[in-house]
Design a protein around this motif. Structure first.
Motif, PDB file in Angstrom:
ATOM      1  N   LEU A  26       0.947  -1.246  -0.060  1.00 11.84           N
ATOM      2  CA  LEU A  26       0.037   0.113  -0.164  1.00 11.84           C
ATOM      3  C   LEU A  26       0.883   1.159  -0.114  1.00 11.84           C
ATOM      4  O   LEU A  26       0.455   2.282  -0.566  1.00 11.84           O
ATOM      5  N   LEU A  27       2.041   1.166   0.889  1.00  8.88           N
ATOM      6  CA  LEU A  27       2.843   2.270   0.791  1.00  8.88           C
ATOM      7  C   LEU A  27       3.389   2.607  -0.589  1.00  8.88           C
ATOM      8  O   LEU A  27       3.401   3.762  -1.240  1.00  8.88           O
ATOM      9  N   ASP A  28       3.804   1.533  -1.452  1.00  7.43           N
ATOM     10  CA  ASP A  28       4.341   1.466  -2.618  1.00  7.43           C
ATOM     11  C   ASP A  28       3.205   2.418  -3.550  1.00  7.43           C
ATOM     12  O   ASP A  28       3.368   3.049  -4.380  1.00  7.43           O
ATOM     13  N   TYR A  29       2.170   1.816  -3.614  1.00  2.00           N
ATOM     14  CA  TYR A  29       1.102   2.386  -4.437  1.00  2.00           C
ATOM     15  C   TYR A  29       0.676   3.773  -4.014  1.00  2.00           C
ATOM     16  O   TYR A  29       0.673   4.569  -5.028  1.00  2.00           O
ATOM     17  N   LEU A  30       0.504   4.063  -2.920  1.00  2.06           N
ATOM     18  CA  LEU A  30       0.273   5.423  -2.440  1.00  2.06           C
ATOM     19  C   LEU A  30       1.524   6.530  -2.938  1.00  2.06           C
ATOM     20  O   LEU A  30       1.036   7.561  -3.278  1.00  2.06           O
ATOM     21  N   LEU A  31       2.682   6.022  -2.638  1.00  4.92           N
ATOM     22  CA  LEU A  31       3.686   6.812  -3.096  1.00  4.92           C
ATOM     23  C   LEU A  31       3.720   7.140  -4.643  1.00  4.92           C
ATOM     24  O   LEU A  31       3.942   8.169  -5.412  1.00  4.92           O
ATOM     25  N   GLU A  32       3.377   6.110  -5.542  1.00  2.00           N
ATOM     26  CA  GLU A  32       3.215   6.097  -6.838  1.00  2.00           C
ATOM     27  C   GLU A  32       2.095   6.770  -7.213  1.00  2.00           C
ATOM     28  O   GLU A  32       2.277   7.655  -8.393  1.00  2.00           O
TER      29      GLU A  32
END
Length: 127
Positions: A57-63
């Protein structure tokens, strides 16, 4: 918010009714703006989220530019337990407003459909 944005972020497995808009924001299944919906489901999220899902989720939200690299590091590095990380993460997203919450819910449905179903946001596994 225009319909093209909603079409892009709508999850076919989610119960969200993203096409119902008002001046107050995007409404979910319970007739609440998605930020209020997440606030109501916050405890389930905090107690049920796994470490792998947090990182995804952190990766998606950063992207998606919903959170900054600094926010990501804060969630990951400044919290000792998975529950603390989940708490900081959901509070960050809720603070970003309804559009960000809708994208977050979409990613949650894709990444952990069982948790999304437990939160009442997803239809569950489809065979």
């Amino acid at each position: 918010m225009d319909q093209s944005v909603l079409t892009e972020i709508k999850c076919p497995q989610c119960y969200l009714l993203a096409d119902l808009l008002s001046e107050e924001g995007i409404y979910g299944i319970f007739g609440l703006p998605t930020d209020q919906l997440l606030r109501k489901k916050r405890r389930i999220f905090i107690h049920s989220l796994g470490a792998g899902t947090i990182n995804a989720l952190l990766d998606y939200l950063l992207e998606d530019e919903i959170i900054s690299q600094e926010n990501m590091n804060k969630v990951r590095d400044e919290n000792d337990t998975v529950m603390d990380k989940a708490r900081v993460l959901i509070d960050l997203v809720i603070g970003k407003g309804s559009k960000s919450c809708l994208k977050f819910i979409k990613h949650l449905c894709e990444e952990d459909s069982q948790l999304a179903a437990k939160m009442g946001l997803h239809k569950g596994e489809v065979e």
